[in-house]
Design an enzyme around this catalytic site. Structure first.
Site, mmCIF file in Angstrom:
data_model
loop_
_atom_site.group_PDB
_atom_site.id
_atom_site.type_symbol
_atom_site.label_atom_id
_atom_site.label_comp_id
_atom_site.label_asym_id
_atom_site.label_seq_id
_atom_site.Cartn_x
_atom_site.Cartn_y
_atom_site.Cartn_z
ATOM 1 N N PRO A 9 0.788 -1.224 0.000
ATOM 2 C CA PRO A 9 0.000 0.000 0.000
ATOM 3 C C PRO A 9 0.826 1.282 0.000
ATOM 4 C CG PRO A 9 -0.200 -1.171 2.106
ATOM 5 C CD PRO A 9 0.479 -2.097 1.137
ATOM 6 N N TYR A 22 11.151 8.557 1.256
ATOM 7 C CA TYR A 22 11.077 7.466 0.283
ATOM 8 C C TYR A 22 11.790 7.758 -1.042
ATOM 9 C CZ TYR A 22 7.759 5.743 3.692
ATOM 10 O OH TYR A 22 7.183 5.318 4.863
HETATM 11 O O1 CA2 Z 1 10.599 1.768 3.784
HETATM 12 C C1 CA2 Z 1 9.770 1.081 3.188
HETATM 13 O O2 CA2 Z 1 9.924 0.669 2.036
HETATM 14 C C2 CA2 Z 1 8.436 0.772 3.870
HETATM 15 O O3 CA2 Z 1 8.049 -0.547 3.498
HETATM 16 C C3 CA2 Z 1 7.449 1.796 3.346
HETATM 17 C C4 CA2 Z 1 6.083 1.708 4.018
HETATM 18 C C5 CA2 Z 1 6.207 1.713 5.531
HETATM 19 O O4 CA2 Z 1 4.932 1.512 6.118
HETATM 20 C C6 CA2 Z 1 7.165 0.643 6.016
HETATM 21 O O5 CA2 Z 1 7.281 0.741 7.420
HETATM 22 C C7 CA2 Z 1 8.535 0.820 5.388
HETATM 23 C C8 CA2 Z 1 5.216 2.895 3.592
HETATM 24 C C9 CA2 Z 1 5.060 3.043 2.110
HETATM 25 C C10 CA2 Z 1 4.425 4.354 1.847
HETATM 26 O O6 CA2 Z 1 4.856 4.786 0.585
HETATM 27 C C11 CA2 Z 1 4.752 6.104 0.304
HETATM 28 C C12 CA2 Z 1 5.447 6.537 -0.795
HETATM 29 C C13 CA2 Z 1 5.412 7.851 -1.131
HETATM 30 C C14 CA2 Z 1 4.648 8.730 -0.401
HETATM 31 C C15 CA2 Z 1 3.938 8.284 0.699
HETATM 32 C C16 CA2 Z 1 3.980 6.968 1.042
#
Ligand code: CA2
Length: 154
Positions: A9, A22
């Protein structure tokens, strides 16, 4: 060799929000890089992103059907389960059921973040884990997975 990249997600928002956490690369640009590298190694890259847990479970389960029909079998998986990393017994069980080697990837260093991000339902069953290296983490995971699969074949 067919490699399935699974993204959980909100990863569809990559490059569009929270670049300080990110990065600036979009999911499309990451996939383009992975596809190019996979093709150079005579591998095929498949991709599925969903914000819904059950859709990820169903995509993983479909590997069982593909292997028994004339669909594309999946030899390895790269997964960033995103928030489901910290919650999803269902996705863990699906990965255990299909028993395909997989590497878990996180863009951010989850160990430097909130306590709730420091437990993963996947790390203890993954073949490898790449954390905190941004978009490059997907590329490193792909290189490592192809290397491992080639060694197994020979
Ligand atoms: O660091 C990672 O790749 C995570 O899997 C990213 C997840 C987070 O809940 C994990 O703890 C670590 C969140 C993904 C959200 O992706 C976004 C990308 C751009 C803008 C907002 C959210």
């Amino acid at each position: 060799m067919n490699i399935l990249v699974l993204n959980g997600p909100n990863l569809n928002l990559l490059g569009k929000r929270e670049p300080e956490i990110y990065g600036t690369a979009t999911l499309e640009s990451i996939l383009a890089d992975l596809t190019e590298y996979a093709n150079s190694q005579n591998a095929l890259l498949l991709h599925f992103q969903s914000n819904a847990e059950h859709e990820l479970v169903e995509r993983i389960q479909s590997i069982l059907l593909e292997s028994s029909s004339n669909g594309k079998p999946v030899d390895g998986i790269i997964i960033n389960p995103a928030a489901f990393t910290h919650t999803s017994v269902a996705i863990r069980d699906a990965l255990l059921a299909v028993a395909v080697p997989f590497i878990e990837v996180h863009l951010s260093n989850v160990h430097k973040r909130e306590a709730f991000r420091q437990h993963s339902y996947f790390s203890d069953i993954a073949d490898g884990v790449v954390v905190g290296l941004g978009e490059q983490g997907y590329r490193f995971a792909l290189e490592a997975l192809l290397h491992k699969l080639k060694l197994q074949q020979s």
